[in-house]
Scaffold this active site. Structure first.
Site, PDB file in Angstrom:
ATOM      1  N   GLU A 102      12.418  26.166   7.429  1.00 14.27           N
ATOM      2  CA  GLU A 102      13.093  27.371   7.946  1.00 14.27           C
ATOM      3  C   GLU A 102      14.429  26.968   8.568  1.00 14.27           C
ATOM      4  O   GLU A 102      14.519  25.972   9.286  1.00 14.27           O
ATOM      5  CB  GLU A 102      12.219  28.047   9.015  1.00 14.27           C
ATOM      6  N   HIS A 127      14.256  36.471   5.737  1.00 18.46           N
ATOM      7  CA  HIS A 127      13.584  37.234   6.804  1.00 18.46           C
ATOM      8  C   HIS A 127      14.288  38.583   6.924  1.00 18.46           C
ATOM      9  O   HIS A 127      15.495  38.688   6.726  1.00 18.46           O
ATOM     10  CB  HIS A 127      13.694  36.512   8.148  1.00 18.46           C
ATOM     11  N   GLY A 163      10.575  42.420  14.362  1.00 19.21           N
ATOM     12  CA  GLY A 163      11.669  42.018  15.252  1.00 19.21           C
ATOM     13  C   GLY A 163      11.285  42.337  16.681  1.00 19.21           C
ATOM     14  O   GLY A 163      10.334  43.085  16.938  1.00 19.21           O
ATOM     15  N   ASP A 164      12.005  41.721  17.614  1.00 16.62           N
ATOM     16  CA  ASP A 164      11.682  41.943  19.029  1.00 16.62           C
ATOM     17  C   ASP A 164      12.351  43.208  19.545  1.00 16.62           C
ATOM     18  O   ASP A 164      13.490  43.510  19.192  1.00 16.62           O
ATOM     19  CB  ASP A 164      12.102  40.732  19.865  1.00 16.62           C
ATOM     20  N   LYS A 192      -2.006  45.045   8.538  1.00 13.67           N
ATOM     21  CA  LYS A 192      -0.695  44.639   7.980  1.00 13.67           C
ATOM     22  C   LYS A 192      -0.888  43.976   6.624  1.00 13.67           C
ATOM     23  O   LYS A 192      -0.211  44.316   5.654  1.00 13.67           O
ATOM     24  CB  LYS A 192      -0.010  43.703   8.989  1.00 13.67           C
ATOM     25  N   GLN A 222      14.534  22.969  23.790  1.00 10.00           N
ATOM     26  CA  GLN A 222      13.544  23.622  22.925  1.00 10.00           C
ATOM     27  C   GLN A 222      12.254  23.969  23.676  1.00 10.00           C
ATOM     28  O   GLN A 222      11.623  24.960  23.382  1.00 10.00           O
ATOM     29  CB  GLN A 222      13.170  22.682  21.780  1.00 10.00           C
ATOM     30  N   TYR A 235       0.023  35.141  14.580  1.00  7.23           N
ATOM     31  CA  TYR A 235       0.136  34.497  15.892  1.00  7.23           C
ATOM     32  C   TYR A 235      -1.184  33.871  16.324  1.00  7.23           C
ATOM     33  O   TYR A 235      -2.081  34.578  16.825  1.00  7.23           O
ATOM     34  CB  TYR A 235       0.595  35.552  16.923  1.00  7.23           C
ATOM     35  N   THR A 277      16.293  32.856   8.744  1.00  3.64           N
ATOM     36  CA  THR A 277      15.986  33.852   9.774  1.00  3.64           C
ATOM     37  C   THR A 277      17.015  34.978   9.765  1.00  3.64           C
ATOM     38  O   THR A 277      18.113  34.841   9.229  1.00  3.64           O
ATOM     39  CB  THR A 277      15.928  33.230  11.181  1.00  3.64           C
ATOM     40  N   TYR A 278      16.615  36.081  10.402  1.00  4.31           N
ATOM     41  CA  TYR A 278      17.437  37.289  10.423  1.00  4.31           C
ATOM     42  C   TYR A 278      17.729  37.628  11.872  1.00  4.31           C
ATOM     43  O   TYR A 278      16.813  37.845  12.669  1.00  4.31           O
ATOM     44  CB  TYR A 278      16.644  38.415   9.755  1.00  4.31           C
TER      45      TYR A 278
END
Ligand code: FAD
Length: 291
Positions: A17, A78, A109-110, A164, A211, A144, A48-49
């Site tokens: 990724e 993404h 998305g958050d 989902k 990180q 998750y 990633t987006y």
């Protein structure tokens, strides 16, 4: 090609990724990283987006297209829906289609801190349903092992995941985890819930102190004692911490491979050196599993 075909043709797959250049940073800045990561021989690279909205204000589509068309590696783009209208999403889907990128990681998305969202969908499953109606793309989704931070309990988290997946998900990629037992327990719960799609384990080599703060802030992953010991021992030496982080990730991956994981998704943080070192350490194992 749909990425699920790689799962169907191999016992285990390995993917990377990356994130696209941020803000006004020109696209050229990522060329060297793309060239190096593409040459490592992974099954695909995901991008990633970040920014919500149209094709114009994010570089995910462009980078996904470069991976596929310039470097000849399958790419997974993404896409988040929480802040995008159907028109925004259509623009992106059409652009991906024109560029022969036919795999999407469909995400919610958050939710921004203000709580205000301007998208047409509230959850990833709605985006997945929309994509299934519009295009014949490969579709992945997120999961998750320690539960999504907004879900009240692990039981509901799995129920939502099952809903989902039933909307048409080919396979799942996990949030990063630092303790494999958490992943194995999660696989047990997933199997009991009759979720049968392949699961790729998301592994992030932790190679600097910044990180670690990101990990606890963004995803709340459990940080094992063994890991804390390594960080505190080597935090004053950049090279030692980097090498210890690589070794930790390799140990996690070898254990996962030996336990029959279907895929490893390496969060590279755009660091080809680290990605290369890790793959060098596990390449022969992956080859022997796939023989
Ligand atoms: P969903 O599956 O929609 O779930 C979100 C929450 O809603 C969960 O708590 C779920 O339990 C709950 N929920 C689901 N359905 C319902 C329902 N019917 N009723 C009530 N509650 C429900 N973010 C980015 O912005 N860009 C990226 O590129 C990106 N890449 C990622 C890659 C991976 C592998 C992972 C694991 C995460 C990534 N994220 C990314 C983060 C992701 O967008 C966030 O974790 C987000 O908060 C949830 O996205 P989701 O697609 O899992 O949401």
């Amino acid at each position: 090609m749909k990425i699920i075909d790689s799962f169907n043709n191999k016992k285990v797959i390995f993917s990377f990724e990356i994130f696209p250049p941020k803000g006004d940073t020109p696209i050229e800045k990522i060329y060297d990283t793309l060239e190096e990561i593409s040459s490592l021989g992974g099954d695909y690279i995901s991008v990633t987006y970040g920014a919500g909205g149209s094709v114009r204000d994010n570089k995910t589509v462009e980078v996904s297209s470069l991976i596929k068309n310039k470097y000849g590696v399958e790419s997974l783009s993404h896409l988040t829906c929480i802040n995008s209208t159907k028109d925004n999403l259509d623009e992106i889907i059409n652009k991906l289609n024109e560029n022969n990128v036919r795999n999407i990681l469909a995400l919610r998305g958050d939710i921004p801190e203000s709580g205000e969202t301007k998208g047409d969908f509230k959850y990833a499953y709605e985006l997945i349903g929309y994509l299934k109606e519009k295009v014949d793309f490969g579709i992945a989704a997120a999961c998750y092992p320690e539960g999504h931070f907004q879900c009240e309990n692990l039981h509901d988290d799995i129920i939502r995941l099952k809903e989902k997946v039933d909307c048409g998900v080919d396979y799942l990629i996990t949030q990063l985890f630092l303790d494999n037992n958490i992943f194995y327990n999660y696989l047990d719960r997933i199997t009991k819930a009759r979720i049968n799609v392949p699961i790729e384990a998301g592994i992030m080599p932790v190679i600097n102190k910044r990180q670690i703060q990101t990990i606890s802030k963004l995803c709340g992953a459990t940080i094992p004692e063994k890991f804390i010991k390594i960080i505190s021992k080597y935090e004053h030496s950049k090279e030692a911490l980097r090498d210890a982080g690589i070794a930790y990730a390799v140990e996690q991956i070898v254990d996962l491979l030996s336990s029959g994981v279907r895929g490893i998704h390496l969060y590279t943080m755009n660091n080809p050196y680290v990605a290369k070192k890790i793959l060098e350490n596990v390449n022969s194992i992956i080859k022997s599993i796939n023989e």
